[in-house]
Design an enzyme around this catalytic site. Structure first.
Site, short mmCIF file in Angstrom:
data_model
loop_
_atom_site.label_atom_id
_atom_site.label_comp_id
_atom_site.label_asym_id
_atom_site.label_seq_id
_atom_site.Cartn_x
_atom_site.Cartn_y
_atom_site.Cartn_z
N ARG A 134 53.06 48.70 39.14
CA ARG A 134 52.84 50.05 38.59
C ARG A 134 53.89 51.06 39.11
NH1 ARG A 134 49.47 47.30 36.37
NH2 ARG A 134 47.41 47.98 35.67
N SER A 153 42.90 53.15 35.04
CA SER A 153 42.70 52.95 36.48
C SER A 153 43.16 54.19 37.23
CB SER A 153 43.53 51.77 36.99
OG SER A 153 43.12 50.58 36.39
N GLU A 193 46.69 55.60 41.27
CA GLU A 193 47.57 54.96 40.30
C GLU A 193 48.07 56.00 39.30
OE1 GLU A 193 47.99 53.93 36.91
OE2 GLU A 193 47.13 51.93 36.79
N1 EPU Z 1 35.29 44.03 39.94
C1 EPU Z 1 34.13 44.41 40.59
N2 EPU Z 1 33.26 45.22 39.93
C2 EPU Z 1 33.49 45.64 38.66
C3 EPU Z 1 34.70 45.27 37.99
C4 EPU Z 1 35.59 44.46 38.67
O1 EPU Z 1 33.87 44.05 41.74
O2 EPU Z 1 32.65 46.35 38.12
C5 EPU Z 1 36.25 43.16 40.65
C6 EPU Z 1 36.00 41.72 40.34
O3 EPU Z 1 36.14 41.01 41.52
C7 EPU Z 1 37.11 41.33 39.42
C8 EPU Z 1 38.21 42.22 39.93
O4 EPU Z 1 37.55 43.44 40.27
O5 EPU Z 1 37.44 39.98 39.54
C9 EPU Z 1 39.27 42.48 38.90
O6 EPU Z 1 38.71 43.21 37.83
P1 EPU Z 1 39.54 43.42 36.48
O7 EPU Z 1 39.87 42.12 35.87
O8 EPU Z 1 38.81 44.40 35.64
O9 EPU Z 1 40.92 44.02 36.97
P2 EPU Z 1 41.29 45.14 38.02
O10 EPU Z 1 42.08 44.50 39.09
O11 EPU Z 1 40.12 45.92 38.45
C10 EPU Z 1 43.61 45.61 36.91
C11 EPU Z 1 44.40 46.76 36.37
C12 EPU Z 1 43.92 47.14 34.97
C13 EPU Z 1 44.04 45.92 34.07
C14 EPU Z 1 43.20 44.78 34.67
C15 EPU Z 1 43.35 43.51 33.89
C16 EPU Z 1 45.13 48.02 38.29
C17 EPU Z 1 45.04 49.29 39.05
N3 EPU Z 1 44.32 47.90 37.23
O12 EPU Z 1 42.27 46.05 37.11
O13 EPU Z 1 44.80 48.14 34.49
O14 EPU Z 1 43.58 46.20 32.76
O15 EPU Z 1 43.67 44.51 36.01
O16 EPU Z 1 44.57 42.93 34.18
O17 EPU Z 1 45.94 47.17 38.63
C18 EPU Z 1 45.18 50.47 34.24
O18 EPU Z 1 46.21 50.30 34.89
O19 EPU Z 1 44.86 51.60 33.81
C19 EPU Z 1 44.30 49.34 34.00
C20 EPU Z 1 43.13 49.46 33.38
#
Ligand code: EPU
Length: 341
Positions: free
Chosen positions: A164, A236, A333
């Protein structure tokens, strides 16, 4: 070209913020006129380059001029049997661009389907999702130096892409306005479905194609993230923190179920900000007119009429809770535009 004074700044958070002046331009010649106005002092400084404001947080009105590129269109720069280099206008909507690539059979951006914002902003923020990152698909970024008016092309190495992040987020590079982004995309059929539930989600539709991958990605996003047309947010709000192997090992003693992934840089361990926030009891909780989104806790939403301070207050409370419980300081972010009045 359209110039509006004392105008509302577009932002997906739904904040009521104004700029002294907003300038929208659609062609290279209109941009040349904008630059002439910047150089002869006709546009109030400071300047802020903005796409659709989908990753922005404003903590007050902007006492300067906002420049919005509406330059659209795609042009083929190079093409072989295996790949294509496309030159794309910075004002082209990102999701429209991913749909265009799917319709043409160009592989690479499909996992980034459904992300709000523009092509220019994608190159600044190095947007990422489901294992893909814009920086890995970019060949070079065309800009104009707003101070001198001269064009400068950044090779992908010069863009300094990281999680990012890019050089364009550094204060000394804010003078470069992105005009076009060149993408190198594959024409050879291949997919990256290793991330989370993506393979399973595509599987439901049977046939594997760019269209079904797009549909699956958009479906997962819609199930977790608020619809920007209904609920204000900037996606995010926080980055996933990266900690050393030692820090992770000591946390894992107390929290063996803590999700963890190898850091993309290969150095350290990436933790889930969503998990940390949820464990602090913030999932779905509100404070003032802002809330932590119930389906994805790293998103802060405007529950209706939130001010910048509502967003700042809940963000500070979340950061404090996570720091007290885990000793990890979450970083934002979203990009911040401070009150410069
Ligand atoms: N999780 C929880 N609780 C929840 C949701 C998620 O504990 O309610 C944990 C779970 O362990 C899950 C992990 O978070 O395995 C990852 O969740 P998710 O796949 O939703 O991804 P993220 O790491 O939370 C990142 C990006 C998102 C992107 C997703 C999918 C960042 C800051 N965010 O989120 O990007 O869509 O991966 O690749 O890196 C954005 O940048 O605006 C954005 C939405």
């Amino acid at each position: 070209m359209e110039i509006t004074y004392n105008a509302a700044i577009p932002n997906t958070f739904g904040l009521s913020v104004k700029a002294d002046c907003i300038v929208r331009f659609s062609t290279d010649s209109e941009l040349a006129s904008v630059i002439a106005m910047v150089r002869n002092g006709a546009l109030k400084q400071p300047l802020l380059c903005l796409g659709e404001g989908s990753n922005m947080m404003f903590d007050g009105d902007f006492k300067g001029s906002v420049l919005v590129s509406l330059i659209k269109g795609t042009e083929v720069v190079e093409e072989t049997a295996d790949y294509i280099v496309l030159r794309v206008g910075s004002g082209y909507g990102w999701n429209d661009f991913t749909a265009y690539c799917a319709s043409k059979g160009y592989f690479g951006v499909e996992n980034l389907s459904g992300i709000p914002g523009t092509v220019g902003a994608a190159a600044v923020q190095n947007i990422g999702a489901y294992g893909a990152e814009a920086g890995n698909l970019i060949d070079s970024v065309e800009t104009v130096d707003l101070e001198t008016g001269s064009a400068k092309i950044f090779s992908v190495q010069e863009c300094g892409y990281a999680y990012r992040d890019s050089v364009f987020k550094k204060p000394s590079f804010k003078k470069y306005l992105v005009t076009y982004v060149r993408f190198r995309l594959s024409k050879v059929e291949h997919y990256a479905l290793e991330y989370g539930r993506l393979a399973e989600a595509v599987g439901k539709d049977g046939e594997l194609s760019l269209g079904t991958v797009r549909k699956a990605v958009i479906g997962i996003r819609n199930s977790k993230l608020p619809d920007p047309s209904e609920v204000g947010s900037a996606g995010s709000f926080f980055k996933n923190p990266i900690v050393s192997a030692e820090v992770y090992a000591s946390l894992a003693l107390s929290y063996p179920d803590m999700p963890h992934y190898p850091a993309p840089s290969g150095d350290g361990v990436k933790l889930s900000a969503a998990w940390l926030i949820e464990r602090c009891g913030w999932k779905g909780r509100s404070l003032g007119k802002a809330a932590v989104w119930g389906k994805q806790p790293l998103v802060i939403v405007n529950t209706g009429g939130a001010s910048a301070s509502d967003i700042m207050n809940i963000s500070a409370a979340v950061v404090n809770s996570v720091f007290e419980k885990f000793g990890i300081r979450l970083e934002k972010e979203v990009q911040f535009v401070g009150d410069n009045g």
